[in-house]
Motif scaffolding. Sequence first.
Motif, PDB file in Angstrom:
ATOM      1  N   ALA A   1     -25.854 -15.583  62.328  1.00 38.15           N
ATOM      2  CA  ALA A   1     -26.399 -15.603  60.963  1.00 38.15           C
ATOM      3  C   ALA A   1     -27.906 -15.345  60.980  1.00 38.15           C
ATOM      4  O   ALA A   1     -28.419 -14.568  60.154  1.00 38.15           O
ATOM      5  N   LEU A   2     -28.614 -15.962  61.915  1.00 37.39           N
ATOM      6  CA  LEU A   2     -30.056 -15.767  61.997  1.00 37.39           C
ATOM      7  C   LEU A   2     -30.391 -14.310  62.310  1.00 37.39           C
ATOM      8  O   LEU A   2     -31.255 -13.701  61.669  1.00 37.39           O
ATOM      9  N   GLN A   3     -29.687 -13.726  63.270  1.00 40.14           N
ATOM     10  CA  GLN A   3     -29.936 -12.319  63.587  1.00 40.14           C
ATOM     11  C   GLN A   3     -29.620 -11.418  62.382  1.00 40.14           C
ATOM     12  O   GLN A   3     -30.359 -10.476  62.109  1.00 40.14           O
TER      13      GLN A   3
ATOM     14  N   TYR B   1     -21.304  -9.017  68.699  1.00 46.27           N
ATOM     15  CA  TYR B   1     -22.107  -9.170  67.496  1.00 46.27           C
ATOM     16  C   TYR B   1     -23.530  -9.689  67.694  1.00 46.27           C
ATOM     17  O   TYR B   1     -24.313  -9.681  66.745  1.00 46.27           O
ATOM     18  N   ILE B   2     -23.867 -10.175  68.881  1.00 43.84           N
ATOM     19  CA  ILE B   2     -25.191 -10.754  69.075  1.00 43.84           C
ATOM     20  C   ILE B   2     -25.973  -9.924  70.081  1.00 43.84           C
ATOM     21  O   ILE B   2     -25.493  -9.642  71.182  1.00 43.84           O
ATOM     22  N   ASN B   3     -27.174  -9.543  69.691  1.00 49.71           N
ATOM     23  CA  ASN B   3     -28.064  -8.792  70.564  1.00 49.71           C
ATOM     24  C   ASN B   3     -28.789  -9.804  71.464  1.00 49.71           C
ATOM     25  O   ASN B   3     -29.499 -10.675  70.959  1.00 49.71           O
TER      26      ASN B   3
ATOM     27  N   GLY C   1     -34.308 -20.836  67.416  1.00 56.03           N
ATOM     28  CA  GLY C   1     -33.121 -20.611  66.614  1.00 56.03           C
ATOM     29  C   GLY C   1     -32.251 -21.829  66.411  1.00 56.03           C
ATOM     30  O   GLY C   1     -31.287 -21.790  65.671  1.00 56.03           O
ATOM     31  N   SER C   2     -32.580 -22.930  67.071  1.00 53.95           N
ATOM     32  CA  SER C   2     -31.756 -24.129  66.926  1.00 53.95           C
ATOM     33  C   SER C   2     -32.574 -25.361  67.256  1.00 53.95           C
ATOM     34  O   SER C   2     -33.333 -25.367  68.222  1.00 53.95           O
ATOM     35  N   ASP C   3     -32.398 -26.402  66.453  1.00 53.72           N
ATOM     36  CA  ASP C   3     -33.086 -27.657  66.750  1.00 53.72           C
ATOM     37  C   ASP C   3     -32.543 -28.299  68.027  1.00 53.72           C
ATOM     38  O   ASP C   3     -33.180 -29.146  68.628  1.00 53.72           O
ATOM     39  N   GLN C   4     -31.383 -27.853  68.475  1.00 55.57           N
ATOM     40  CA  GLN C   4     -30.747 -28.446  69.644  1.00 55.57           C
ATOM     41  C   GLN C   4     -31.551 -28.247  70.931  1.00 55.57           C
ATOM     42  O   GLN C   4     -31.406 -29.017  71.866  1.00 55.57           O
ATOM     43  N   ILE C   5     -32.385 -27.226  70.993  1.00 57.67           N
ATOM     44  CA  ILE C   5     -33.125 -26.995  72.233  1.00 57.67           C
ATOM     45  C   ILE C   5     -34.161 -28.078  72.499  1.00 57.67           C
ATOM     46  O   ILE C   5     -34.655 -28.202  73.607  1.00 57.67           O
TER      47      ILE C   5
END
Length: 130
Positions: free
Chosen positions: A22-24, A89-91, A117-121
């Motif tokens: 979604a972000l890409q 689908y993801i680059n 791209g993610s708070d998980q990192i």
Amino acid sequence: MKIGIITHYLHYGYGGVLQNFALQTVLKRLGHDPITLRSAVVPKVAILRRVRNFLSKYVHLLLGKDIKSITAKQDEFISANTERFVKKYINFTKPCGNQSEFRERAVEEKCDVLLVGSDQIWRAHFAYCE
């Protein structure tokens, strides 16, 4: 603008994969050129979860309880399909195993900016850039 996305390991979690997709997609629609700096390291939590699930399964079997966990074959199937989606689908870059490799990939790709791209990192047990 070339945007490097730093996110958690793209493999097991549908949520993380869809978030990255979604972000890409949004960044592309805004006219940018996004690429995910892909981690090569399986987060510690995934390894610990597998060990915990393995032990839990056998404790339940010893106690005679019916367990509804997914089998290794099912897990392999899910992972293969998730990986297929990621590749289609993801680059993304070649895998990065540490901070130095993340920097190298960002330079190789000529990223103008890095985007988390993610708070998980930020979670300690997802620390693959030690």
